[in-house]
Scaffold this active site. Structure first.
Site, mmCIF file in Angstrom:
data_model
loop_
_atom_site.group_PDB
_atom_site.id
_atom_site.type_symbol
_atom_site.label_atom_id
_atom_site.label_comp_id
_atom_site.label_asym_id
_atom_site.label_seq_id
_atom_site.Cartn_x
_atom_site.Cartn_y
_atom_site.Cartn_z
ATOM 1 N N LYS A 1 0.878 -1.175 0.000
ATOM 2 C CA LYS A 1 0.000 0.000 0.000
ATOM 3 C C LYS A 1 0.914 1.224 0.000
ATOM 4 O O LYS A 1 1.473 1.594 1.026
ATOM 5 C CB LYS A 1 -0.901 0.055 1.244
ATOM 6 N N GLU B 1 10.467 1.684 9.921
ATOM 7 C CA GLU B 1 11.412 2.777 9.623
ATOM 8 C C GLU B 1 10.638 4.059 9.875
ATOM 9 O O GLU B 1 9.751 4.413 9.113
ATOM 10 C CB GLU B 1 11.868 2.716 8.159
ATOM 11 N N CYS C 1 13.698 11.613 6.351
ATOM 12 C CA CYS C 1 13.658 11.161 7.752
ATOM 13 C C CYS C 1 15.033 11.247 8.394
ATOM 14 O O CYS C 1 15.148 11.402 9.602
ATOM 15 C CB CYS C 1 13.133 9.738 7.801
ATOM 16 N N GLU D 1 10.066 16.460 14.795
ATOM 17 C CA GLU D 1 10.464 16.362 13.388
ATOM 18 C C GLU D 1 9.674 17.415 12.608
ATOM 19 O O GLU D 1 8.442 17.389 12.595
ATOM 20 C CB GLU D 1 10.095 14.958 12.912
HETATM 21 P P1 NAD Z 1 2.434 8.587 7.710
HETATM 22 O O1 NAD Z 1 2.799 7.716 8.851
HETATM 23 O O2 NAD Z 1 1.310 9.510 7.867
HETATM 24 O O3 NAD Z 1 2.083 7.693 6.443
HETATM 25 C C1 NAD Z 1 2.962 6.661 6.008
HETATM 26 C C2 NAD Z 1 2.125 5.537 5.468
HETATM 27 O O4 NAD Z 1 1.387 4.968 6.550
HETATM 28 C C3 NAD Z 1 1.107 5.992 4.424
HETATM 29 O O5 NAD Z 1 1.034 5.007 3.410
HETATM 30 C C4 NAD Z 1 -0.185 6.038 5.221
HETATM 31 O O6 NAD Z 1 -1.320 5.852 4.438
HETATM 32 C C5 NAD Z 1 0.022 4.892 6.208
HETATM 33 N N1 NAD Z 1 -0.741 4.980 7.442
HETATM 34 C C6 NAD Z 1 -1.173 6.090 8.086
HETATM 35 N N2 NAD Z 1 -1.867 5.748 9.188
HETATM 36 C C7 NAD Z 1 -1.877 4.392 9.243
HETATM 37 C C8 NAD Z 1 -2.431 3.442 10.144
HETATM 38 N N3 NAD Z 1 -3.141 3.816 11.207
HETATM 39 N N4 NAD Z 1 -2.243 2.128 9.887
HETATM 40 C C9 NAD Z 1 -1.550 1.720 8.812
HETATM 41 N N5 NAD Z 1 -0.997 2.585 7.919
HETATM 42 C C10 NAD Z 1 -1.151 3.899 8.136
HETATM 43 O O7 NAD Z 1 3.778 9.303 7.294
HETATM 44 P P2 NAD Z 1 3.999 10.275 6.073
HETATM 45 O O8 NAD Z 1 3.468 11.590 6.472
HETATM 46 O O9 NAD Z 1 3.515 9.644 4.807
HETATM 47 O O10 NAD Z 1 5.597 10.278 5.991
HETATM 48 C C11 NAD Z 1 6.386 11.076 6.773
HETATM 49 C C12 NAD Z 1 6.952 10.305 7.932
HETATM 50 O O11 NAD Z 1 7.664 9.160 7.469
HETATM 51 C C13 NAD Z 1 7.978 11.099 8.700
HETATM 52 O O12 NAD Z 1 7.759 10.916 10.079
HETATM 53 C C14 NAD Z 1 9.302 10.487 8.296
HETATM 54 O O13 NAD Z 1 10.341 10.631 9.204
HETATM 55 C C15 NAD Z 1 8.934 9.079 8.092
HETATM 56 N N6 NAD Z 1 9.892 8.426 7.228
HETATM 57 C C16 NAD Z 1 10.759 7.518 7.758
HETATM 58 C C17 NAD Z 1 11.707 6.905 6.952
HETATM 59 C C18 NAD Z 1 12.673 5.907 7.500
HETATM 60 O O14 NAD Z 1 13.209 5.135 6.722
HETATM 61 N N7 NAD Z 1 12.911 5.884 8.785
HETATM 62 C C19 NAD Z 1 11.759 7.209 5.610
HETATM 63 C C20 NAD Z 1 10.873 8.144 5.106
HETATM 64 C C21 NAD Z 1 9.926 8.730 5.926
#
Ligand code: NAD
Length: 473
Positions: free
Chosen positions: A170, A245, A279, A379
């Site tokens: 997804k 991650e 991130c 962040e």
């Molecule tokens: P997000 O957590 O809102 O969304 C990430 C994914 O999770 C999306 O596909 C979203 O639809 C899904 N999601 C949201 N709520 C969910 C739930 N309750 N259950 C299952 N899936 C769910 O994050 P974002 O805004 O898309 O991305 C930014 C964040 O990602 C930042 O915090 C960043 O640091 C982190 N990030 C981490 C890494 C890493 O490798 N550590 C890499 C890139 C981004």
């Protein structure tokens, strides 16, 4: 793209019963780029069934069979690399130069790096009087974010394929089209049907359905700590392995024996790269009292020279923020920084000159930041850097570690000195003086930055189970 509203399941583009659609916006224009379908639990069930069926055969594929598949994926990906860069730029706003050399290229890079590790990987060997086998863990659910969208999708898909797993992805609903293009690439490769499946939709519906699914053996999640915790909680019900991650608030320690001007300039540029939406961005720059004023003036100059603008303009260094929610969050945090008493050196909450539309933020430098301020703890995920003063090396290390995160760290200085400091930082990847082996080196976090590692050999191992076969000697 012809199949925008469909899902890639069992080697075909299928329609969903869902009538709900999600608009995908171009963040540079705020106009609708396209629409995807918001999937349902039923869509997830169909995709998981396909992946479960495919696992019966794909899990037994020989190394040579998998190598041939990787070679065909790489060939197809290379042919569509320029298209991949365009799609990513349109949907998440990366400037074309970055989309070409890093965003789209990193996805291809993961398939190539993983192929190299696959070639030498020992899936079975004699150990201390027993046979040690590494077997694919099973069906994997994957959830990814929008900031480095194909990078995060590809590292998971490549490692899982090398391991012999099947999967349901997804992607982020904010940047889904690059993942759909990858589905087309995989479709034209020799990958058997059902091994890779894609269902679009919202996290709390499709993501939650994957996390709760009894036939999924592992969840591989990249995104916010908040959603990562939700995935882990739902996955606990059937004791799935969960790799997470998550977020970061990484420190960049500028030691006194660094070339200060060069190190500060590189650190600020790195922080602003991808509009700060990484991130592992070095968002807290730690500088000694002796070099602090110099660091402020260099940071100011770099920020003011950073060209913010249209992703399609070749002079643009950083594009818009990828979505409105994130844009508003960044502006709110900049205002909190001002209100809590940090010195705004340059940037701020006003729109950059000449950019009336699009989610653009001025490159922003804060000085006189203390580590207890909100902007040093949360962040921000935007082009905002915090300059924090330290009075001793011990204090710098203490500040670097004084965070709930532990994804990455950076040290600038004489290499053996910097390595000694790197050993003391509690984070999963420490880069000294701009080292550049990210695609092979393990990537992942300590503390609330997650569990598990991606990339290269260790990334492949994440998708394996360990079996010991013990016969009488
Ligand atoms: P997000 O957590 O809102 O969304 C990430 C994914 O999770 C999306 O596909 C979203 O639809 C899904 N999601 C949201 N709520 C969910 C739930 N309750 N259950 C299952 N899936 C769910 O994050 P974002 O805004 O898309 O991305 C930014 C964040 O990602 C930042 O915090 C960043 O640091 C982190 N990030 C981490 C890494 C890493 O490798 N550590 C890499 C890139 C981004």
């Amino acid at each position: 793209m012809n199949n925008e509203l469909k899902f890639y399941i069992n080697g075909s583009w299928l329609e969903s019963n869902s009538v709900e659609q999600i608009e995908v916006l171009n963040p540079a224009t705020e106009e609708v780029l396209g629409k995807i379908t918001a999937g349902t639990k039923e869509d997830v069930d169909i995709a998981v069934e396909a992946a479960t069926h495919a696992f019966q055969t794909y899990s037994n594929f020989s190394k040579d069979q998998k190598i041939a598949i990787f070679e065909s994926i790489i060939k197809e990906y290379e042919a569509r690399l320029p298209e991949m860069a365009e799609v990513i730029s349109d949907e998440m706003g990366a400037p074309m130069w970055l989309s070409n050399v890093a965003q789209a290229a990193s996805g291809l890079g993961h398939f190539k790096t993983t192929l190299n590790y696959l070639k030498s990987f020992e899936f079975e060997k004699d150990d201390d009087g027993f046979t040690l086998r590494k077997e694919p863990i099973g069906v994997v659910g994957m959830i990814t974010p929008w900031n480095w969208p194909i990078n995060q999708v590809s590292t998971k898909v490549a490692s899982a394929l090398a391991a012999g797993c099947t999967m349901v992805l997804k992607p982020s609903e904010i940047s889904p089209f690059c993942a759909m293009l990858l589905a087309e690439i995989l479709d034209s490769s020799s990958l058997p049907k059902g091994v890779f499946n894609l269902v679009n939709g919202y996290g709390p519906i499709v993501g939650a359905a994957l996390s709760e699914h009894k036939s999924i053996d592992m969840m591989s999640f990249t995104g916010s700590t908040r959603a990562g915790i939700a995935v882990a909680q739902a996955s606990a019900k059937n004791v799935k392995r969960v790799s997470q991650e998550l977020g970061g608030k990484s420190a960049n320690i500028i030691l006194d024996d660094a070339n200060i001007e060069k190190a500060v300039a590189a650190g600020v540029s790195h922080c602003f790269l991808n509009s700060g939406q990484s991130c592992n961005a070095p968002t807290r720059m730690l500088v000694s009292e002796a070099n602090y004023d110099l660091a402020i003036s260099v940071a100011k100059e770099v920020a003011e020279k950073t060209i913010v603008g249209d992703p399609k303009d070749e002079n643009t260094r950083i594009g818009p923020i990828s979505n409105k929610t994130q844009y508003e969050k960044i502006l709110r945090l900049i205002q909190i920084g001002i209100d809590e008493g940090a010195s705004l050196i340059t940037g701020g909450v006003e729109r950059p000159d000449g950019l009336e539309k699009g989610y653009y933020v001025k490159p922003t430098v804060f000085a006189d930041v203390t580590n207890d301020m909100t902007i040093a703890k949360e962040e921000i995920f935007g082009p905002v850097i915090c300059l924090i003063k330290y009075s001793s090396e011990e204090e710098a290390i203490k500040i670097a570690n004084d965070t709930e995160y532990g994804l990455a760290g950076y040290v600038q200085g004489e290499i053996s000195h910097a390595t000694e400091v790197a050993r003391q930082i509690r984070a999963g990847q420490i880069t000294i003086n701009g080292g550049n082996r990210e695609n092979a080196a393990p990537f992942g976090g300590y503390k609330m930055s997650g569990n598990g590692r991606e990339h290269g050999r260790i990334g492949l191992e994440e998708f394996l189970e360990t079996k010991a076969i013990i016969a009488p000697l």
